[in-house]
Write an enzyme that holds these catalytic residues in place. Structure first.
Site, mmCIF file in Angstrom:
data_model
loop_
_atom_site.group_PDB
_atom_site.id
_atom_site.type_symbol
_atom_site.label_atom_id
_atom_site.label_comp_id
_atom_site.label_asym_id
_atom_site.label_seq_id
_atom_site.Cartn_x
_atom_site.Cartn_y
_atom_site.Cartn_z
ATOM 1 N N GLU A 184 -30.189 -6.275 -46.156
ATOM 2 C CA GLU A 184 -29.693 -7.615 -46.493
ATOM 3 C C GLU A 184 -30.823 -8.647 -46.432
ATOM 4 O OE1 GLU A 184 -26.110 -10.696 -45.091
ATOM 5 O OE2 GLU A 184 -26.714 -9.044 -43.787
ATOM 6 N N LYS B 75 -21.628 -11.938 -51.794
ATOM 7 C CA LYS B 75 -20.904 -11.643 -50.552
ATOM 8 C C LYS B 75 -19.594 -12.422 -50.489
ATOM 9 C CE LYS B 75 -22.013 -11.294 -45.589
ATOM 10 N NZ LYS B 75 -23.141 -11.445 -44.637
ATOM 11 N N CYS C 130 -23.013 -6.569 -45.531
ATOM 12 C CA CYS C 130 -22.871 -6.777 -44.098
ATOM 13 C C CYS C 130 -21.429 -7.069 -43.661
ATOM 14 C CB CYS C 130 -23.830 -7.865 -43.631
ATOM 15 S SG CYS C 130 -24.138 -7.826 -41.839
#
Length: 275
Positions: free
Chosen positions: A24, A97, A134
């Site tokens: 990430e 995300k 994540c």
């Protein structure tokens, strides 16, 4: 960071890797330990320096590169984003995300607007990729939607680690929970999964590495440590059908009974007017 990542990508390709996923926000420090407007200067547009460098490398080596960046989409509009470069150097797709955390030293809501592209697989030369980032990896709904849309490999580039003063008491349990939830995604969906995590100490965070590649049976077929390096596994996509026919979870889903998943909470008492 681009030079360092390129070194590892070349080494991966020399060992036969076809799909290469970086950690990430690979091209800079993790910016979210404080709410600091100066950190927005780390963001890049798409295309930009990082994506152009990765596209050139993908074309040269004929590999797919999954490149997570801090995206500047427009003035005042920023995302935590992954750009997938196909093996011919073209942009195969983008994921932004969806789930944005706000925890001590992970103040991502200050920086990132939630994604607006949904959970759509990105088709590449070698496989259909369901790419989350994540915090997305804690949500079974996201993994399921990627799988139902045809993803063959789930990828979760990650930046997760210990806060120094919490490590002794909670560290082992935190890391175990992180790996367990991703193994569960693989089992529940009969799908390959890879999670490359950051390593090293950055200010008050110690990123724990421990990257994993997981089979559709939930087996950890490769696991890293806390040092920088490569994690490589042969992901036989034919195994997906074999596992799903032996563990037919998708067959037995009761899609007629899951409407409550669209609610925030289902245990509220009935509301009545007084008197």
């Amino acid at each position: 960071m681009i030079e360092n990542a390129s070194k590892w990508i070349r080494e991966s390709a020399s060992q036969g890797a076809q799909i290469i996923c970086l950690q990430e926000l690979f091209n800079g420090p993790y910016p979210c330990q404080s709410e600091d407007h100066r950190m927005f200067d780390l963001a890049e547009t798409i295309p930009g320096e990082s994506t152009e460098a990765m596209a050139k490398l993908a074309k040269e080596l004929e590999v797919v590169i999954v490149a997570p960046i801090f995206e500047k989409r427009g003035p005042g509009l920023y995302h935590n984003t992954v750009v997938v470069l196909d093996a011919d150097g073209s942009m195969a797709g983008v994921y932004r995300k969806m789930h944005i955390p706000d925890d001590p030293l992970f103040y991502e809501k200050f920086y990132f607007t939630p994604g607006d592209l949904g959970f759509r697989p990105i088709e590449t030369r070698f496989a259909k990729l369901g790419v989350g980032i994540c915090w997305d990896q804690w949500f079974p709904e996201a993994a399921r939607l990627f799988a139902l849309a045809g993803a063959e490999i789930l990828l979760y580039p990650t930046a997760i680690g210990w806060i120094h003063e919490e490590k002794e008491e909670f560290g082992a349990g935190q890391r175990s929970a992180w790996q367990t939830t991703m193994r569960a995604h693989s089992i529940a969906n009969g799908i390959w999964l890879g999670a490359p995590n950051r390593v090293g100490i950055e200010d008050n965070l110690e990123f724990w590495g421990s990257s994993i590649i997981v089979s559709p049976r939930g087996e950890v077929v490769a696991e890293g440590d806390q040092s920088e390096g490569l994690l490589i596994a042969d992901c036989n996509l034919d195994e997906i059908d074999v596992v799903r026919t032996h563990w037919p979870f998708l067959r037995d889903r009761r899609i007629d009974a899951y409407g409550g998943l669209l609610n925030r909470w289902n245990a509220d008492p009935p509301f009545t007017r007084p008197g």
